[in-house]
Design an enzyme around this catalytic site. Structure first.
Site, PDB file in Angstrom:
ATOM      1  N   GLY A 238     -12.033  -8.126  -5.685  1.00 44.22           N
ATOM      2  CA  GLY A 238     -11.359  -8.390  -6.959  1.00 44.22           C
ATOM      3  C   GLY A 238     -12.410  -8.847  -7.952  1.00 44.22           C
TER       4      GLY A 238
ATOM      5  N   GLY B 208     -12.626  -8.450   0.075  1.00 41.98           N
ATOM      6  CA  GLY B 208     -11.919  -8.659  -1.184  1.00 41.98           C
ATOM      7  C   GLY B 208     -12.839  -8.364  -2.351  1.00 41.98           C
TER       8      GLY B 208
ATOM      9  CB  VAL C 256     -14.970 -13.659  -7.045  1.00 42.01           C
ATOM     10  CG1 VAL C 256     -16.206 -14.261  -6.386  1.00 42.01           C
ATOM     11  CG2 VAL C 256     -14.345 -14.655  -8.007  1.00 42.01           C
TER      12      VAL C 256
ATOM     13  CE  LYS D 121      -6.274 -23.169  -7.189  1.00 39.18           C
ATOM     14  NZ  LYS D 121      -7.696 -22.864  -7.375  1.00 39.18           N
TER      15      LYS D 121
HETATM   16  P1  NAD Z   1      -8.659 -11.391  -7.364  1.00 39.95           P
HETATM   17  O1  NAD Z   1      -7.168 -11.455  -7.289  1.00 39.95           O
HETATM   18  O2  NAD Z   1      -9.275 -10.755  -8.553  1.00 39.95           O
HETATM   19  O3  NAD Z   1      -9.272 -10.671  -6.078  1.00 39.95           O
HETATM   20  C1  NAD Z   1      -8.829 -10.888  -4.798  1.00 39.95           C
HETATM   21  C2  NAD Z   1      -8.941  -9.565  -4.070  1.00 39.95           C
HETATM   22  O4  NAD Z   1      -8.690  -9.760  -2.677  1.00 39.95           O
HETATM   23  C3  NAD Z   1      -7.953  -8.509  -4.555  1.00 39.95           C
HETATM   24  O5  NAD Z   1      -8.641  -7.309  -4.854  1.00 39.95           O
HETATM   25  C4  NAD Z   1      -7.006  -8.336  -3.359  1.00 39.95           C
HETATM   26  O6  NAD Z   1      -6.480  -7.030  -3.265  1.00 39.95           O
HETATM   27  C5  NAD Z   1      -7.921  -8.652  -2.208  1.00 39.95           C
HETATM   28  N1  NAD Z   1      -7.287  -9.040  -0.955  1.00 39.95           N
HETATM   29  C6  NAD Z   1      -6.174  -9.789  -0.753  1.00 39.95           C
HETATM   30  N2  NAD Z   1      -5.934  -9.933   0.559  1.00 39.95           N
HETATM   31  C7  NAD Z   1      -6.934  -9.269   1.195  1.00 39.95           C
HETATM   32  C8  NAD Z   1      -7.253  -9.041   2.568  1.00 39.95           C
HETATM   33  N3  NAD Z   1      -6.514  -9.534   3.550  1.00 39.95           N
HETATM   34  N4  NAD Z   1      -8.345  -8.303   2.855  1.00 39.95           N
HETATM   35  C9  NAD Z   1      -9.122  -7.775   1.882  1.00 39.95           C
HETATM   36  N5  NAD Z   1      -8.852  -7.959   0.566  1.00 39.95           N
HETATM   37  C10 NAD Z   1      -7.788  -8.692   0.243  1.00 39.95           C
HETATM   38  O7  NAD Z   1      -9.139 -12.913  -7.197  1.00 39.95           O
HETATM   39  P2  NAD Z   1     -10.565 -13.522  -7.542  1.00 39.95           P
HETATM   40  O8  NAD Z   1     -10.472 -14.196  -8.866  1.00 39.95           O
HETATM   41  O9  NAD Z   1     -11.613 -12.511  -7.301  1.00 39.95           O
HETATM   42  O10 NAD Z   1     -10.657 -14.691  -6.464  1.00 39.95           O
HETATM   43  C11 NAD Z   1     -10.981 -14.403  -5.121  1.00 39.95           C
HETATM   44  C12 NAD Z   1     -11.025 -15.701  -4.326  1.00 39.95           C
HETATM   45  O11 NAD Z   1     -12.007 -16.580  -4.914  1.00 39.95           O
HETATM   46  C13 NAD Z   1      -9.738 -16.502  -4.300  1.00 39.95           C
HETATM   47  O12 NAD Z   1      -9.608 -17.148  -3.060  1.00 39.95           O
HETATM   48  C14 NAD Z   1      -9.925 -17.537  -5.402  1.00 39.95           C
HETATM   49  O13 NAD Z   1      -9.143 -18.698  -5.184  1.00 39.95           O
HETATM   50  C15 NAD Z   1     -11.391 -17.833  -5.232  1.00 39.95           C
HETATM   51  N6  NAD Z   1     -12.033 -18.350  -6.422  1.00 39.95           N
HETATM   52  C16 NAD Z   1     -12.061 -17.610  -7.560  1.00 39.95           C
HETATM   53  C17 NAD Z   1     -12.701 -18.115  -8.678  1.00 39.95           C
HETATM   54  C18 NAD Z   1     -12.797 -17.299  -9.941  1.00 39.95           C
HETATM   55  O14 NAD Z   1     -13.591 -17.656 -10.823  1.00 39.95           O
HETATM   56  N7  NAD Z   1     -12.047 -16.213 -10.071  1.00 39.95           N
HETATM   57  C19 NAD Z   1     -13.292 -19.396  -8.666  1.00 39.95           C
HETATM   58  C20 NAD Z   1     -13.261 -20.125  -7.469  1.00 39.95           C
HETATM   59  C21 NAD Z   1     -12.629 -19.593  -6.354  1.00 39.95           C
END
Ligand code: NAD
Length: 372
Positions: free
Chosen positions: A182, A180, A184, A80
């Site tokens: 975002g 959250g 995912v 990472k």
């Molecule tokens: P992203 O940045 O698109 O979305 C994250 C969202 O969480 C954002 O909208 C942010 O505003 C929100 N957020 C942050 N703190 C918060 C809180 N305290 N309460 C509510 N919302 C909050 O990221 P993502 O790509 O959607 O990833 C989300 C999670 O999934 C992360 O932990 C990431 O490591 C994990 N993940 C993602 C992937 C992927 O394919 N994108 C794969 C494996 C794991």
């Protein structure tokens, strides 16, 4: 913080600290294990309270990537990178991304980069101008944004957890809170609504909540109400450390299953959840869709194939939960043991992947992507 001691305790092979004063780049690349193949994991651009917090995050996230790849049956290790990034609105200049790409390149393939929180496909494309050791690019053969596959994998894990808990997988009528929305979380909400679940969402970004409320039949929740809202399934899809020993009593859900990495603040929470009767799907099992998606890039990418591979998360989750029950262990601990058992069986003889040996990272299939 004693970094070397922490590395030893967690079994990290290598941690690289990167600075590039002309561009202001400050980054940490953590290679936890290459026993099953090159370490693969996303790059996180994030504002950290201090440097120790960033190192700690890199160490924890990279270790989880090792477990994730091992349980998902991939021939990849865990790594990472985190970039200390204070202003999420600041534009990332090509020179900074090239400096980061060169740092990745110097590792000769021991670490393969991908997207994580804060990163974009555009960042991957820019880094790919200076190194082949980057995935998730938008160019032909690239797998692009992994989030839809991750969300689908989480959905499959939820199905298995529901079956384990209630005897049937269907999510119709189940109350799910998504923390959250975002990349995912929003996609997961779409899948859940399509299957008849009753979905509530929360995000610190009010615009994202509004956009999804306008698009889907979902209800918004205040950020601080997430844990204490009665629901069947809580789906953490924001950042880590969502459930702590202090907040566990607030929980009013029966299952925790989401996309975020490192959802539990410590190993003790895993056991405490089991004692409380909350079924926890280990995050690295549920969110393996992202890494499964990227792994397809090595052998010729197709989104349909990636989705099909990610659907295996349902059986993997069922196996992890059944094994935990049989071993009388909390699911998180059982899944880590399963990962370590697989690494013992399948590790390369030297215990480390050697640069220049592509065999391990093609999952046995012919290499279709030319790498130096
Ligand atoms: P992203 O940045 O698109 O979305 C994250 C969202 O969480 C954002 O909208 C942010 O505003 C929100 N957020 C942050 N703190 C918060 C809180 N305290 N309460 C509510 N919302 C909050 O990221 P993502 O790509 O959607 O990833 C989300 C999670 O999934 C992360 O932990 C990431 O490591 C994990 N993940 C993602 C992937 C992927 O394919 N994108 C794969 C494996 C794991």
């Amino acid at each position: 913080m004693n970094v070397i001691r922490e590395m030893e305790q967690s079994g990290h092979e290598q941690v690289v600290f990167v600075t590039d004063p002309p561009t202001g780049l400050r980054a940490i690349i953590a290679v936890h294990s290459t026993a099953l193949g090159p370490s693969l994991g996303g790059i996180r651009f994030w504002h950290y309270a201090d440097d120790d917090a960033a190192v700690h995050d890199a160490l924890r996230l990279s270790e989880a990537m090792t477990h994730k790849a091992a349980v998902a049956g991939l021939h990849q290790g865990g790594g990472k990178a985190v970039v200390l990034w204070d202003d999420p609105l600041e534009e990332r200049k090509p020179a900074l991304l090239h400096a980061l790409g060169r740092a990745v390149h110097e590792l000769g393939g021991r670490y393969i980069a991908a997207e994580d929180v804060g990163a974009t496909t555009h960042d991957m494309d820019s880094m790919a101008e200076v190194t082949p050791w980057v995935t998730g690019v938008s160019t032909p053969g690239g797998s692009g944004d992994p989030s839809p596959v991750t969300a689908f994998g989480v959905f499959c894990a939820m199905w298995a957890a529901s079956e384990h808990r209630w005897g049937e997988g269907s999510l119709r009528g189940k109350r799910v809170v998504v923390e959250g929305v975002g990349k995912v979380g929003a996609e997961l909400a779409r899948l859940l609504v399509a299957k008849g679940a009753i979905v509530q969402i929360s995000d610190v970004d009010a615009l994202r909540v509004k956009a999804l409320v306008d698009e889907l039949d979902v209800n918004p929740l205040p950020v601080d109400a997430v844990l204490r809202t009665p629901c069947d399934i809580l789906a953490p899809c924001a950042l880590g450390d969502v459930v702590t020993l202090e907040t566990i009593d607030e929980l009013k859900c029966e299952i925790i299953c989401g996309g975020a990495n490192n959802q539990l603040a410590s190993d003790e929470v895993d056991a405490a959840l089991a004692d409380k009767g909350v079924l926890f799907v280990p995050d690295f099992v549920a969110n393996a869709g992202g890494i499964i998606n990227i792994a397809q890039e090595f052998t010729g990418y197709s989104r349909d194939q990636a989705m099909s591979e990610a659907s295996r998360i349902q059986t993997t989750t069922a196996k992890v939960l059944a094994t935990a029950r049989a071993w009388d262990l909390p699911p998180g601990e059982a899944a880590v043991r399963m990962a370590r058992e697989r690494i013992q069986v399948d590790a390369s003889p030297s215990g480390r992947w050697e640069p220049g040996d592509p065999a391990a990272w093609t999952n046995g299939a012919p290499l279709t992507k030319v790498r130096p």
